[in-house]
Design a protein around this motif. Structure first.
Motif, PDB file in Angstrom:
ATOM      1  N   THR A  43       0.855  -1.231   0.031  1.00 52.96           N
ATOM      2  CA  THR A  43       0.081  -0.007   0.031  1.00 52.96           C
ATOM      3  C   THR A  43       0.808   1.234  -0.047  1.00 52.96           C
ATOM      4  O   THR A  43       0.416   2.307  -0.243  1.00 52.96           O
ATOM      5  CB  THR A  43      -1.021   0.105   1.277  1.00 52.96           C
ATOM      6  N   THR A  44       2.165   0.977   0.415  1.00 50.06           N
ATOM      7  CA  THR A  44       2.912   2.389   0.354  1.00 50.06           C
ATOM      8  C   THR A  44       4.248   1.905  -0.426  1.00 50.06           C
ATOM      9  O   THR A  44       4.910   0.840  -0.613  1.00 50.06           O
ATOM     10  CB  THR A  44       3.564   2.371   1.823  1.00 50.06           C
ATOM     11  N   MET A  45       4.449   2.871  -1.219  1.00 47.34           N
ATOM     12  CA  MET A  45       5.610   2.956  -2.071  1.00 47.34           C
ATOM     13  C   MET A  45       6.585   4.002  -1.925  1.00 47.34           C
ATOM     14  O   MET A  45       6.457   5.117  -1.517  1.00 47.34           O
ATOM     15  CB  MET A  45       5.167   3.157  -3.413  1.00 47.34           C
ATOM     16  N   GLY A  46       7.988   3.764  -1.895  1.00 46.54           N
ATOM     17  CA  GLY A  46       9.194   4.647  -1.502  1.00 46.54           C
ATOM     18  C   GLY A  46       9.990   4.630  -2.454  1.00 46.54           C
ATOM     19  O   GLY A  46      10.218   3.430  -3.397  1.00 46.54           O
ATOM     20  N   SER A  47      10.364   5.734  -2.832  1.00 46.52           N
ATOM     21  CA  SER A  47      11.631   5.835  -3.897  1.00 46.52           C
ATOM     22  C   SER A  47      12.635   6.824  -3.506  1.00 46.52           C
ATOM     23  O   SER A  47      12.573   7.294  -2.612  1.00 46.52           O
ATOM     24  CB  SER A  47      11.046   6.667  -5.260  1.00 46.52           C
ATOM     25  N   ALA A  48      13.900   6.314  -4.024  1.00 49.61           N
ATOM     26  CA  ALA A  48      15.274   6.971  -3.480  1.00 49.61           C
ATOM     27  C   ALA A  48      15.987   7.696  -4.718  1.00 49.61           C
ATOM     28  O   ALA A  48      15.766   7.326  -5.827  1.00 49.61           O
ATOM     29  CB  ALA A  48      16.063   6.090  -2.958  1.00 49.61           C
ATOM     30  N   THR A  49      16.435   8.832  -4.496  1.00 52.50           N
ATOM     31  CA  THR A  49      17.511   9.340  -5.306  1.00 52.50           C
ATOM     32  C   THR A  49      18.786   9.829  -4.500  1.00 52.50           C
ATOM     33  O   THR A  49      18.678   9.729  -3.253  1.00 52.50           O
ATOM     34  CB  THR A  49      16.921  10.687  -5.901  1.00 52.50           C
ATOM     35  N   ARG A  50      19.880   9.954  -5.195  1.00 53.43           N
ATOM     36  CA  ARG A  50      20.956  10.344  -4.632  1.00 53.43           C
ATOM     37  C   ARG A  50      20.874  11.709  -3.997  1.00 53.43           C
ATOM     38  O   ARG A  50      20.509  12.698  -4.686  1.00 53.43           O
ATOM     39  CB  ARG A  50      22.097  10.243  -5.504  1.00 53.43           C
ATOM     40  N   ARG A  51      21.284  12.152  -2.991  1.00 53.35           N
ATOM     41  CA  ARG A  51      21.213  13.431  -2.241  1.00 53.35           C
ATOM     42  C   ARG A  51      22.317  14.203  -2.993  1.00 53.35           C
ATOM     43  O   ARG A  51      23.365  13.764  -3.466  1.00 53.35           O
ATOM     44  CB  ARG A  51      21.572  13.248  -0.871  1.00 53.35           C
TER      45      ARG A  51
END
Length: 89
Positions: A43-51
């Protein structure tokens, strides 16, 4: 609302992307970098990018950080070899 099936369809078109099930969580990654992850119940999606100020990946140090001058590791008591790995003895 975005579903795992929607993300799966999109990621199939991306080069080098692989899907993994890790601890009952669906994760999409390139190499070791996870860029999309879903919760266990999806139900929850997380995404990531380089800081912005985060350094790029660099190889790990070959010597023990707690004992560079002594050539023995204080935590294990092992002697370090010339390559920086430890041996017992």
């Amino acid at each position: 609302m975005v579903t795992v099936a929607d993300v799966r369809a999109l990621t199939r078109t991306l080069p080098r992307t692989s899907e993994h099930l890790i601890r009952d969580r669906v994760k999409f990654r390139v190499g070791a970098i996870v860029y999309v992850a879903f919760s266990r119940d999806e139900t929850t999606m997380g995404s990531a990018t380089r800081r912005r100020n985060e350094p790029r990946w660099s190889p790990p140090s070959r010597s023990c950080s707690s004992c560079p001058a002594r050539r023995t590791c204080a935590s294990t008591g092992s002697a370090a070899t010339s390559t920086g790995s430890t041996t017992t003895g």
